[in-house]
Design an enzyme around this catalytic site. Structure first.
Site, short mmCIF file in Angstrom:
data_model
loop_
_atom_site.label_atom_id
_atom_site.label_comp_id
_atom_site.label_asym_id
_atom_site.label_seq_id
_atom_site.Cartn_x
_atom_site.Cartn_y
_atom_site.Cartn_z
N ILE C 214 2.42 -9.59 1.71
CA ILE C 214 3.61 -10.12 2.34
C ILE C 214 4.28 -11.18 1.46
O ILE C 214 5.50 -11.33 1.47
CB ILE C 214 3.26 -10.64 3.76
CG1 ILE C 214 4.52 -10.64 4.62
CG2 ILE C 214 2.57 -11.95 3.75
CD1 ILE C 214 4.23 -10.47 6.08
N CYS C 215 3.49 -11.88 0.63
CA CYS C 215 4.12 -12.88 -0.24
C CYS C 215 4.92 -12.20 -1.36
O CYS C 215 5.94 -12.73 -1.81
CB CYS C 215 3.09 -13.85 -0.80
SG CYS C 215 1.53 -13.08 -1.21
N THR C 216 4.48 -11.01 -1.78
CA THR C 216 5.26 -10.25 -2.76
C THR C 216 6.60 -9.85 -2.16
O THR C 216 7.66 -10.01 -2.77
CB THR C 216 4.50 -8.97 -3.18
OG1 THR C 216 3.29 -9.35 -3.82
CG2 THR C 216 5.33 -8.13 -4.13
#
Lengths: 530, 178, 432
Positions: C214-216
């Site tokens: 999700i951080c990507t």
């Protein structure tokens, strides 16, 4: 959403595509496999099927649905009660006594409005005896023949082998739970094989921009976040340089060296769990497996060329020769041209986009060089840019298959002996189906003994055949010598259609050899490949 | 029909009828009743009969988030453990790996989930985020930037946010135990 | 949900002479690989054509093919369940449907088509979910064939058929034949519930669904897919709140496409298209008629062999890869001892009606053959006693004083989990 943000989106997306049209939506699930180019090839294909049997209509169903251009069912027979019972593309008992081809064609055509289909009630054997008839048959792009009489299929195969420009022939034979099929072609060339192996990244021979990036990267001057986002490509190039400097210019070879190299990569981490370094360790295998020219492509480069004007694959051969020139070009990289496709990797957007741009730019330069060579060496061959681009892009995965005439395997004693040794069950099933055609041809009773005698005669009296496998084959064939079982027909219908699609689109790789199907053991196997 | 039953008689280990409970249900029962949590973590079931929806409160006793109580919702569907549990932070908190909508960046909740992992692994992973916030792969970029550039300021912001203060115009939920 | 039953009871046509010329060749005599129990001739034909009842789950890509093959093979009492309606993108392979059928229930249209094309075959459709049906419904069939695209539905029917097996009743064991395809690849398998490896046993063989960190998605997008996930996972709920994303609604896809394209442009990422957007958010799997034909034929061929004993059947997994030549692999997938559905032990226990849960647990711990520590007990959806977490322990603690017979009926089941067990243990309780 803020107003100016939404205005930005409107401005940025002013040129977006609309929802796809209904044709694209209808074909969506297959376009994801063979794209618009494959679809265009299918739509240009004209396919001849030499009967309206259950197996034949099953194949056609699976070709009409994805949208081939045209099909002809060539079948002189009328619908028998048995046909009405095992064929979904007849109107059951209402079709009995009517021409089988004419009954089947409308029921197949209703599967897809855009496909053209014709019923032809002439007799194939008679057609093959006239020049017009032979010309008619040779005018299709692919011919599919199910359970033809022995002499007819041999005549058909002989005709279509005469000229490499004639269509490939798919021969399928079935009896009860057993079957085999073969594609007769001189040569089949594939640019888009859709191989799942990753293309080379040139890690051992980086192009200048990539080398410069690696050289200018200093682990120690980067802040921790930057350090955790160096692309693995750069890490591996740097580590490989360092290793070569310490090992007389050689890369890790022995397993212990490879292990040591990987450990050195991991030791570069500044804190635990730097995912880019873990990725570099996992990808280090590329350094010792990636070749400038993969061995199967090298084998194609080494192939003796066919007589150029007799081949339908003139363009492919011109491209192949150009590829050979490109690889040996002293001014070039000494490898296959670079592919611009970059796998995803743990890095930040900016580095990734920059890396992707560098690969694209280098790929473009090499593509230009390739086309210069192509024009210089083949000024007379007309090859459009799209084809050359596709070839360069897929150079790592190109395939070229060469085939033999239908029946050649059974006449090749050495090949048979080796196949009987390696795959006795499949080889005997193939020989059993040959024997069955021979026995049926002379209207003799199909018994295990008659089949065994035929098989023994085919392999030579001195050859000892494995008893259990032989018994399984001849007894099963004698049990149901003329049965076109609905499930076997549907299974073969799917198999043949898959292969037909691969032949017509020149995408993916068709089978080379006799594919033998045993629906008791639920196995398939290929024998008699060149 | 084939004579399956005669084969069955030879298979004594499996010869008994099983209860009508889904594999997901039994697996959740197993995961929950075998949880091995430190005193800093506590589960709460709003309906003790429903094992598939509950919350987890993490009260770190060390690190920068000490003194806070952070609440996460767990929603498990019938495809567990093929699919991971869906976990969200119920409060608006100032943390590099949790965004303002409550999304959590923890690898085993998405890309690295596998069925051999369990609820315990997820909970331990969540707690780790409070002990070692990760500034390199952030969800709340500003928080991550602060953690990277100015650790003292970050710590100050954490403490302020936990008291319900606002940072750079964003109001955070009060999560302090005091 | 509406149940539609099309009955053509009166219309069952006489089989015309020669109708089964092909199939009868393998029913009139055994082959070298036919089991001795095979009743060649009228016996097997009577069972297949007049007695055997088969259930087809799914009337989509595999289902359409399965129905046609079964009908031609001589199965005459076929039921089909499907909860979906027909979409235009089905028409490249689901050959019982025409453009005029778009929007109608698959099960109903498919059943009507088969009955109009193959006289004398009765196909009973159910437009709804497999979970709507109870044990008695599934018990009426001899065989079940599945052509599903959902892991969850497969796990459900698999567990249901395993649970259906009653040691007192041989008829309760229903062979399950399962097929699946993806592009040029597919697999077919035969599951004999409680005897051979079940769907749950092989769950770890599945490819896991692609998921991006999700951080990507939030901060370091690199691929067009990252931009699309940003639009669907983060932006949709942020902008639309609780409004659910409908991946079949072209307006919703259009919105995601627009947002994803803008983000891609901001980050200089190429390749966001309508088709990719739809593919990513709907998790579209490529599908073609030919692969479905192969796998459906394989499933029906196994059903035919099992129903008739005319030849040996698949033991137990057939895998096909058609991308590079024709490669297939036939093997026996092993049953897993710790399979949550078919593995583990089942033990009969006879106890006193007066025995309390507390004492019952002590008895369990003392049993040498079970070797259990700290067991937690439930029966169906009822929690009997949980060792942890604290709140559930407290909630179930009052049950310790109750008798087991207050909580579980005679012949009822108790599921026991404990860290010392590979998965779980089921106890069938009888009262003395």
């Amino acid at each position: 959403m803020l107003q100016n943000e939404s205005q930005d989106i409107e401005a940025a997306t002013a040129t977006l595509q609309a929802q796809p049209d209904s044709k694209t939506r209808r074909y969506d699930r297959q376009l994801r496999l063979w794209a618009a180019s494959g679809q265009a090839a299918l739509e240009a294909a004209r396919i001849l099927v030499t009967s309206g049997s259950a197996t034949s209509t099953s194949v056609l169903k699976n070709l009409v649905l994805p949208g081939i251009g045209h099909f002809t069912i060539l079948d002189a027979s009328t619908t028998a009660p048995a046909d009405a019972g095992n064929n979904f593309f007849l109107n059951a008992d209402a079709s009995i006594g009517k021409p089988r081809a004419a009954e089947a064609v409308p029921l197949l055509r209703e599967l897809n409005d855009s496909v053209d289909g014709v019923a032809d009630v002439r007799d194939l054997a008679a057609l093959l005896d006239t020049p017009e008839g032979r010309q008619f048959v040779a005018g299709f792009s692919l011919v599919i023949a199910h359970n033809l009489p022995k002499t007819t299929v041999e005549k058909l195969a002989d005709l279509l082998w005469q000229d490499p420009l004639y269509p490939p022939l798919m021969v399928v034979r079935s009896a009860g739970f057993l079957a085999d099929f073969y594609i007769q072609f001189h040569e089949h060339c594939v640019i888009e094989s859709h191989s799942e192996t990753a293309p080379a990244l040139r890690l051992t021979k980086p192009f200048p921009a990539l080398q410069a990036w690696a050289d200018s990267t200093d682990y120690d001057t980067l802040d921790p976040t930057e350090h955790a986002h160096i692309p693995f490509v750069i890490i591996l190039i740097k580590e490989a340089d360092k290793w070569r400097a310490e090992h007389n210019g050689a890369l890790p070879k022995a397993y212990a060296e490879q292990k040591a190299f990987k450990a050195a990569v991991l030791a570069r981490q500044k804190k635990l769990d730097e995912e880019n370094f873990e990725e570099a360790e996992a990808q280090a295998v590329r350094l010792w497996t990636e070749k400038g020219v993969p061995s199967d492509v090298q084998a194609l480069l080494d192939l003796p060329a066919l007589a150029p004007d007799a081949s339908p694959n003139v363009a492919f051969h011109a491209l192949l020769q150009t590829l050979r020139a490109f690889v040996s070009d002293p001014a070039g990289p000494g490898t296959l041209p670079l592919t611009a496709t970059l796998p995803d990797m743990k890095t930040d957007t900016e580095s990734y986009v920059r890396l992707q741009w560098q690969y694209k730019e280098q790929a473009r330069v090499e593509n230009v060089r390739f086309k210069e060579l192509l024009r210089a060496t083949h000024p007379d061959v007309s090859i459009d840019d799209a084809l050359a681009d596709a070839f360069v892009k897929n150079a790592h995965h190109i395939k070229l298959l060469r085939g033999r005439p239908f029946g050649a395997f059974a006449r090749d004693a050495a090949a048979l002996a080796s196949a009987l040794d390696m795959a006795p069950k499949e080889t005997l099933t193939h020989l059993g189906l040959n024997a069955l055609s021979a026995v049926l041809e002379r209207s003799a009773e199909v018994t295990p003994e008659a089949l065994t005698a035929e098989i023994q005669a085919a392999v030579g009296a001195g050859v000892v055949l494995p008893e259990d496998e032989l018994e399984n084959v001849v007894e099963e064939l004698a049990r149901a010598p003329t049965a076109d079982l609905p499930n076997t027909a549907a299974f073969l219908g799917g198999m043949l259609a898959q292969e037909a699609i691969k032949m017509v689109t020149k995408q993916y790789v068709p089978v080379n050899g006799y594919c033998v199907v045993d629906l008791i053991g639920s196995t398939t196997g290929v024998v008699g490949a060149v | 029909m084939i004579k399956i039953w005669s084969m069955k008689k030879n298979e004594d280990a499996a010869a008994k009828k099983r209860p009508k409970t889904s594999a997901a249900q039994i697996r959740v029962q197993k995961d929950l009743t075998e949880l091995d949590l430190p005193s800093t973590m506590k589960t709460t079931f709003s309906d003790p009969a429903d094992l598939l929806n509950f919350s987890l409160t993490i009260s770190p006793d060390e690190g920068m988030y000490k003194g806070g109580a952070f609440v996460f919702s767990f929603v498990i569907n019938n495809n567990y453990p093929h699919e991971p549990p869906k976990v969200k932070c119920m409060q608006r908190i100032y943390h590099p790996n949790v965004d303002l909508e409550g999304n959590v960046c923890l690898n085993i909740l998405r890309e690295d989930w596998k069925p051999v992992l369990n609820l315990n692994s997820v909970m331990v992973g969540l707690q780790y985020l409070f002990l070692e916030p990760n500034a390199d792969d952030p969800l709340n970029k500003e928080a991550a930037e602060e953690l990277r550039k100015n650790r003292d300021q970050f710590l100050y912001n954490v403490k302020a946010s936990m008291r319900g203060g606002s940072i750079k115009g964003v109001q955070y939920d009060r999560v302090s135990l005091q | 949900m509406a149940t539609t039953t099309i009955s053509n009871g009166a219309a069952i046509a006489q089989d015309w002479p020669g109708r089964y010329y092909h199939v009868d060749q393998v029913l009139d005599r055994p082959g070298p690989r036919t089991d001795e129990s095979f009743l060649a001739g009228e016996g097997v034909k009577d069972f297949l054509r007049n007695k055997c009842k088969i259930l087809v789950i799914g009337a989509g890509g595999l289902g359409c093919e399965i129905l046609a093959n079964l009908a031609l093979s001589g199965f005459k009492d076929i039921h089909v369940i499907d909860m979906d309606t027909i979409d235009i993108s089905n028409l490249n392979r689901q050959f019982l449907f025409r453009p005029k059928d778009v929007g109608k229930p698959k099960a109903t249209v498919a059943a009507a088509f088969i009955m109009s094309r193959v006289p004398g075959v009765k196909v009973t459709p159910y437009y709804g979910k497999i979970q709507d049906k109870d044990d008695d419904y599934y018990l009426q069939f001899n065989l079940v064939i599945c052509g599903l695209d959902s892991v969850e539905a497969r796990r459900w029917i698999n567990a249901t058929l395993v649970n259906l097996v009653d040691p007192e009743n041989p008829e309760s064991l229903k062979p399950l034949i399962d097929g699946g395809t993806e592009g040029f690849k597919g697999q077919a398998r035969v599951i004999l519930p409680t005897i051979s490896s079940c769907y749950e046993c092989s769950l770890d063989m599945l490819n896991k669904p692609t998921a991006f960190p999700i951080c990507t998605i939030a901060n370091t997008p690199r691929l067009p897919e990252h931009c699309i996930e940003w639009a669907s996972v983060l932006e949709w709920p942020r902008v639309h709140g609780d409004k659910k994303l409908d991946t079949d609604d072209p307006e919703h896809i259009g919105w995601l496409y627009k947002i994803a394209s803008a983000r891609a442009q901001e980050f200089k990422i190429e390749g966001v298209t309508w088709s990719l957007t739809q593919g990513v958010v709907k998790n579209i799997i490529p599908a073609i008629a030919s692969t479905n034909a192969i796998i459906a034929a394989s499933c029906c061929n196994e059903a035919f062999k099992i129903a008739t004993s005319s030849a040996a059947y698949l033991n137990n997994y057939f895998m096909l890869i058609g991308t590079d030549g024709v490669y297939s692999f036939t093997f026996e997938h092993e049953k897993r001892a710790d399979c949550p559905v078919c593995g583990g032990e089942a033990v009969d226990m006879t106890i006193s009606k007066e025995l309390t849960v507390d004492k019952f647990i002590e008895t369990l711990i003392e049993r040498q053959d079970i070797q259990i520590k700290k067991p937690s007990l439930s029966s169906g959806s009822k929690h009997i006693y949980f060792q942890a977490p604290q709140q559930l322990e407290e909630a179930t603690r009052p049950n310790l004083e109750k008798t087991v017979s207050e909580l579980v009926d005679d012949g009822g089941e108790i599921t026991v989990t404990a860290s010392s067990l590979p998965f779980s243990l089921s106890l069938r309780i009888h009262y003395s």
